[in-house]
Design an enzyme around this catalytic site. Structure first.
Site, mmCIF file in Angstrom:
data_model
loop_
_atom_site.group_PDB
_atom_site.id
_atom_site.type_symbol
_atom_site.label_atom_id
_atom_site.label_comp_id
_atom_site.label_asym_id
_atom_site.label_seq_id
_atom_site.Cartn_x
_atom_site.Cartn_y
_atom_site.Cartn_z
ATOM 1 C CD GLU A 13 -2.855 -1.440 2.406
ATOM 2 O OE1 GLU A 13 -3.952 -1.562 2.249
ATOM 3 O OE2 GLU A 13 -2.210 -1.314 3.400
ATOM 4 N N GLY A 79 -12.824 -4.210 2.125
ATOM 5 C CA GLY A 79 -13.781 -5.000 1.381
ATOM 6 C C GLY A 79 -14.966 -4.221 1.267
ATOM 7 C CB ILE A 156 -15.352 -8.829 6.790
ATOM 8 C CG1 ILE A 156 -15.058 -7.699 8.032
ATOM 9 C CG2 ILE A 156 -16.874 -9.011 6.787
ATOM 10 C CD1 ILE A 156 -15.195 -8.343 9.166
ATOM 11 C CD GLU A 177 -5.314 -1.697 8.795
ATOM 12 O OE1 GLU A 177 -5.681 -1.409 7.706
ATOM 13 O OE2 GLU A 177 -4.792 -2.836 8.982
ATOM 14 C CG ASP A 200 -12.187 -8.258 -0.150
ATOM 15 O OD1 ASP A 200 -11.082 -7.758 0.578
ATOM 16 O OD2 ASP A 200 -13.089 -8.133 0.822
HETATM 17 N N1 ADE Z 1 -9.063 -5.358 3.705
HETATM 18 C C1 ADE Z 1 -9.527 -5.672 2.549
HETATM 19 N N2 ADE Z 1 -10.472 -6.557 2.262
HETATM 20 C C2 ADE Z 1 -11.055 -6.554 3.619
HETATM 21 C C3 ADE Z 1 -11.898 -7.192 4.463
HETATM 22 N N3 ADE Z 1 -12.788 -8.072 3.646
HETATM 23 N N4 ADE Z 1 -12.047 -7.529 5.768
HETATM 24 C C4 ADE Z 1 -11.021 -6.543 6.579
HETATM 25 N N5 ADE Z 1 -10.240 -5.764 5.844
HETATM 26 C C5 ADE Z 1 -9.980 -5.988 4.627
#
Ligand code: ADE
Length: 234
Positions: A13, A79, A156, A177, A200
């Protein structure tokens, strides 16, 4: 003086920002390497905090105390919790909250840190607007929206948990974060914004999608950050 603290949880990142900046010094604190210098002549401190809320909170405090930054930006991936946000799209925080804080038994709202009197940490409006303009400039094909970041020390990856985060918190994206960056910035009276590209859908497909889309998403978020910080110079 303008000095922007830029935090990414993972190397992916922040690696592009580190490559493109003119580094003046590297200081290690709490196991984190703080790269101080300029990015397109804008004073910055770029750092990989490590994953999760404790790392992020410590990182903000070091940026405030040791580097005396004037602004904080959190860049990375997340996500999606909002059907309108697809993989590759970008969410700019309007606010952020801790989805894993629960003292409802004492009458607090889900996510509310006791005795703070509110649960959402509001992002800086000027930084939000600059981020949106920068996104339209550098990532014109990418959909961008303002929304709510919900953070917790959990990846998640189930429909049930996702639905709970939507119902209880009206979250637009979930990550690990942002609320700590926001909380730390608030306690230090620093303006902040969180920029997250969707990697995602935070459901049963997340385990497959996340590794596939993580790198491209992280890159898009970082490109936006690089563009937007120019607007923070006086
Ligand atoms: N960062 C990227 N995808 C995530 C997810 N599904 N849950 C928590 N942090 C994430």
């Amino acid at each position: 003086m303008t000095k922007i603290g830029i935090i990414g949880a993972m190397e992916l990142e922040v690696e592009q920002l580190k490559k493109e900046m003119a580094v003046k010094s590297v200081v290690t604190k709490a196991g984190m390497d703080f790269f101080e210098g300029t990015l397109d002549d804008v004073p910055v401190v770029v750092v990989r905090s490590g994953i999760g809320k404790v790392n992020a909170a410590l990182c903000v405090q070091i940026l405030a105390d040791v580097f005396q930054v004037s602004h904080v930006i959190n860049t990375g991936v997340a996500g999606s919790l909002n059907a309108k946000l697809d993989i590759g799209d970008i969410l700019i925080s309007r606010d952020a909250l801790h989805h894993d804080m629960d003292t409802t038994i004492f009458g607090y709202q889900p996510g509310e840190v006791p005795q703070m009197g509110f649960r959402e940490f509001r992002a800086d409006e000027r930084m939000m607007e600059l981020a949106r303009e920068a996104c339209e400039k550098v990532n014109p094909d990418i959909r961008v929206m303002f929304g709510r970041v919900v953070s917790g020390d959990q990846f998640i990856s189930s429909k049930e948990v996702k639905e709970r985060l939507i119902a209880l918190f009206q979250g637009d994206c979930a990550e690990m974060e942002g609320a700590s960056v926001a909380h730390g910035a608030y306690l230090n009276s620093l303006p902040f914004v969180i920029i997250r590209a969707i990697s995602d859908k935070a459901d049963d497909s997340a385990e497959m999608d996340y590794p596939t889309f993580e790198a491209a998403a992280a890159k898009h978020s970082a490109a936006l950050v690089k563009e937007m910080i120019k607007g923070l110079l006086p």
